[in-house]
Design an enzyme around this catalytic site. Sequence first.
Site, PDB file in Angstrom:
ATOM      1  N   SER A 133       6.705 -12.801 -61.008  1.00  0.00           N
ATOM      2  CA  SER A 133       5.492 -13.303 -60.364  1.00  0.00           C
ATOM      3  C   SER A 133       5.695 -14.758 -60.002  1.00  0.00           C
ATOM      4  CB  SER A 133       4.303 -13.170 -61.328  1.00  0.00           C
ATOM      5  OG  SER A 133       3.187 -13.903 -60.875  1.00  0.00           O
ATOM      6  N   TYR A 146       0.805 -14.432 -69.694  1.00  0.00           N
ATOM      7  CA  TYR A 146       1.372 -13.747 -68.529  1.00  0.00           C
ATOM      8  C   TYR A 146       2.438 -14.618 -67.868  1.00  0.00           C
ATOM      9  CZ  TYR A 146       1.457 -11.403 -63.952  1.00  0.00           C
ATOM     10  OH  TYR A 146       1.841 -10.756 -62.796  1.00  0.00           O
TER      11      TYR A 146
END
Length: 254
Positions: A133, A146
Site C-alpha cells: 500500500s 496497517y
Amino acid sequence: MEERQRVMLITGAAGGVGRATVAYFAQAGWRVVGVDRADFGAGFPENGLFIRADISNPQDIETIYQQASAFAGVLDVVVNNAAMQITRPLVETSVEEWDLVMASNLRSVFLGAKLAYPLLVAAGGGAIVNVSSVHAVATSANIAAYAASKGGLLALTRAMAIEFAPQNIRVNAILPGAVDTPMLRAGLNRGHVGGESMSDRLENLARKTVNGRVGQPQEIASAIYFLADGRQSSFMTGQALIVDGGATARLSTE
C-alpha cells in the site's frame, strides 16, 4: 505439445481488488485458485478452485496450499492480496489488534511463501506479487498497525526476491493508492477526509490525487497482472510499483 494452462493463487479473492484480479487472470486464460474468509458467491471461474479460509490462521494456510497442490500440482503465480485494516489511534490499539493485523498482512505472506515455494519450483519458476500500500511510504493518523504491516511487506518482498531468484521466482510488490473498494470506504469513516456523505468524502479524496480521481479495482488488477506475467516483466524483481494516481508525487506542503 500443447502448452500447459498457467495457474495462479490469490488471497483476498472476494474483495474489491481480489474480484477484479480473479476476473482479469481468468479472462487471460489462467486457472485461478481463490482464497478468502468470506464467501465469493456467484461468478468464480468454473475451472478454478475457491477455498474458504482465514490466512491469519497458520493451520488454514497449510490447508490452502495442500488443496492448491491437489488441484493443480504447480503454481505459476501467487498474489498475496488479503489484508486487514484497523483504524484506531496507536495509543488505543490493543496488543491483540496489532497482532491480528500483523498475522493477516505480514505473517501470512511469510508462511504462504514457504508453502508456495515448492509449487512454484515445480512449475519451473514463476512470480509472487505482494499487495502492499502507499501507506508503506506515506501514511496518515490512526492507521499505524496497517502502515507498519505494509512497510514490513516491502522489506519482506526484497528479501524473498533475493532468496528465490536462483529458482527463477520473481517477487515484486504493488502499492495501490486510493482505490474504490469496501476497505477504502470503511477507512474513510476515520475522519481524515472531510465530507458529510460517503460520496462527498470520495470526491474530496479524489481531489488530493494528481489524476483527480480514485482508482478502480480493474486498474490495480491490470498492474498485478503485469508484475505476475513473466512475458511482460521478466527483468523485474524486488521492486515496488506504486499505482496511486500520482498521490505520492505531490508534496503535502504544496
